[in-house]
Design an enzyme around this catalytic site. Structure first.
Site, PDB file in Angstrom:
ATOM      1  N   LYS A 110       0.819  -1.212   0.000  1.00  0.00           N
ATOM      2  CA  LYS A 110       0.000   0.000   0.000  1.00  0.00           C
ATOM      3  C   LYS A 110       0.860   1.271   0.000  1.00  0.00           C
ATOM      4  O   LYS A 110       0.385   2.338  -0.371  1.00  0.00           O
ATOM      5  CB  LYS A 110      -0.966  -0.018   1.170  1.00  0.00           C
ATOM      6  CG  LYS A 110      -2.037  -1.101   0.975  1.00  0.00           C
ATOM      7  CD  LYS A 110      -3.123  -1.065   2.011  1.00  0.00           C
ATOM      8  CE  LYS A 110      -4.196  -2.098   1.718  1.00  0.00           C
ATOM      9  NZ  LYS A 110      -3.701  -3.487   1.905  1.00  0.00           N
TER      10      LYS A 110
HETATM   11  C1  LIG Z   1      -4.288  -4.612   1.319  1.00  0.00           C
HETATM   12  C2  LIG Z   1      -3.480  -5.837   1.227  1.00  0.00           C
HETATM   13  C3  LIG Z   1      -3.816  -6.891   0.337  1.00  0.00           C
HETATM   14  C4  LIG Z   1      -5.051  -6.841  -0.540  1.00  0.00           C
HETATM   15  O1  LIG Z   1      -4.950  -5.906  -1.574  1.00  0.00           O
HETATM   16  P1  LIG Z   1      -6.226  -5.439  -2.388  1.00  0.00           P
HETATM   17  O2  LIG Z   1      -5.822  -4.317  -3.245  1.00  0.00           O
HETATM   18  O3  LIG Z   1      -7.234  -5.014  -1.328  1.00  0.00           O
HETATM   19  O4  LIG Z   1      -6.717  -6.607  -3.171  1.00  0.00           O
HETATM   20  C5  LIG Z   1      -2.975  -7.987   0.280  1.00  0.00           C
HETATM   21  N1  LIG Z   1      -1.876  -8.082   1.063  1.00  0.00           N
HETATM   22  C6  LIG Z   1      -1.526  -7.102   1.925  1.00  0.00           C
HETATM   23  C7  LIG Z   1      -0.317  -7.286   2.763  1.00  0.00           C
HETATM   24  C8  LIG Z   1      -2.300  -5.942   2.040  1.00  0.00           C
HETATM   25  O5  LIG Z   1      -1.942  -4.976   2.906  1.00  0.00           O
END
Ligand SMILES: *Cc1c(COP(=O)(O)O)cnc(C)c1O
Length: 454
Positions: A110
């Protein structure tokens, strides 16, 4: 480039406005009016560094921003990463690669979007002279990434609610040990859903919202999706050309934001042939791609908490393209789903996609088998991607978090203690957190008392 709403009535706006508003006024999501064709650029982009590639790609979308401003946002965003390749690709065995998306400040993918989004917000504040107050609720990763993307930027203060005692200890420290006076992490006596409701209610108070220029850090800001496209292009160039033709890209999926970015590139001419949606036991997307039925279930907490999601908010963007950009059909489909909790998507084009699901037992077994076979340690989210891989075709798994963020699961799986200097450092910093009881009105007076004199 102009931006439209998936629901057809959100107006036609510039990139800056789409970023500033986040959500469209008709309850839909922003998308580019038309996806650009990137094929003419691919040759030139192949040798670019990550920031150069990111700048060249985003320039196609953010054409209302001065180039120097965009350049500064991109350079700033990725200067916080701890690996020279930003999103390094590693080969683990013949036919199997992983793209590490955990070299940012909070060690999860993110950061790619939020480091950039924070700087785009700052640009907006500079342009309008109006400070903003970011208010959100989190169950862990998003809050930490948002705080690290926004803290210290002039004119931005951040209030993040989370359920007391229900986020992972290291995730909590990432929010509370910042030393930043513009960050207010608030533990409430309630669940994540309660936290989200408090936030939503306060956004519903329009006078309050206007007074403090409240802004959401929702996962559906278009800038987040576009920032995430870049690492797919970057990774594509780092694979041998022979591996690209039949490649399967495996993406651990919750809100469908990460995989959407990869898939949207196929609409711009990057020929990624196959995707696999990897879910944990919260498997609404797995069931959809297996059966054509999109049916909501109850969230079941797992070892991969950032994927404990049932209704994937970014799915609406995918659906929009699947329905040939017909906002009337899309609005009807979303309405049916909202009212009944299920919708039949039999006509969905599933040709490019497969799906898999991993239980908690599968996650632990996969961390163990990947470690035994390759010596590599994967986090529980990434393990959902590695689950069931045969690598009979070239496979690229997107690694979404560093294993040290989830030391208990790793310990349980392979008896190894994983650490990371960033997380070790957190343990030495004094935390600052605010607590509240179970009465939502406390939030209002807290924000009031902090901002009244600013
Ligand atoms: C948010 C997140 C996901 C999922 O990603 P999306 O875009 O919501 O599909 C997977 N792994 C981690 C570590 C995350 O923080």
């Amino acid at each position: 480039m102009k931006y439209i709403s998936t629901r057809g009535h959100g107006g036609i706006v510039s990139f800056s406005d789409a970023v500033a508003h986040g959500l469209t006024s008709d309850g839909g999501l922003f998308l580019p009016e038309k996806l650009p064709d990137i094929t003419p650029y691919l040759k030139e982009w192949e040798t670019l560094s990550y920031p150069d590639l990111c700048f060249s790609f985003l320039k196609l979308f953010a054409d209302d921003l001065p180039e120097a401003s965009l350049r500064a946002c991109v350079d700033g965003a990725y200067s916080t990463f701890d690996h020279p390749d930003i999103a390094p690709v590693r080969q683990l065995k013949p036919n199997l690669w992983t793209c590490e998306l955990f070299h940012g400040p909070t060690l999860a993918f993110k950061d790619f979007a939020l480091q950039l989004l924070g700087r785009l917000y700052a640009l907006q504040i500079e342009r309008t002279g109006v400070p903003i107050t970011v208010l959100g609720a989190t169950s862990g990763d998003t809050g930490a990434a948002a705080i690290h993307g926004l803290m210290g930027l002039p004119g931005i203060r951040i209030f993040i609610l989370y359920p007391d005692g229900k986020v992972a200890p290291l995730q909590e420290r990432q929010m509370t040990c910042t030393g930043s006076s513009s960050v207010f992490p608030i533990a409430i006596d309630g669940s994540f859903d309660d936290a989200q409701r408090w936030v939503k209610d306060l956004f519903g108070d329009l006078e309050f919202k206007e007074r403090y220029h409240l802004s959401a850090i929702n996962s559906i800001n278009l800038a987040r999706v576009l920032a995430q496209c870049v690492y797919y292009i970057h990774a594509w160039f780092r694979l041998p050309a022979s591996a690209r033709k039949d490649l399967e890209v495996v993406v651990p999926t919750g809100n469908f934001g990460n995989i959407l970015a990869g898939w949207m590139l196929t609409g711009m001419g990057l020929p990624i042939p196959h995707f696999r949606i990897a879910t944990n036991q919260n498997d609404i997307l797995f069931r959809l791609f297996e059966t054509g039925e999109y049916r909501v279930g109850a969230v079941d907490p797992s070892l991969a908490p950032s994927m404990d999601i049932q209704v994937a908010s970014n799915f609406e963007r995918f659906l929009y393209y699947q329905l040939n950009g017909d906002p009337v059909r899309l609005t009807e489909t979303m309405k049916t789903f909202r009212n009944t909790g299920t919708v039949d998507l039999e006509g969905l084009d599933r040709s490019r996609f497969s799906a898999s699901r991993a239980s908690d037992a599968d996650i632990l077994a996969t961390i163990r088998s990947v470690h035994t076979e390759t010596g590599y340690v994967v986090d529980p989210h990434t393990a959902c991607g590695f689950h069931g891989i045969h690598a009979s075709r070239p496979t690229l798994v997107m690694s979404t978090a560093h294993p040290a963020k989830f030391p208990m699961a790793i310990q349980q799986a392979i008896g190894v203690e994983v650490t990371h200097p960033t997380l070790e450092k957190l343990k030495t910093i004094q935390d600052t957190r605010f607590t509240m009881g179970s009465n939502p009105s406390e939030l209002r007076s807290f924000i009031d008392s902090r901002l009244k004199h600013t």
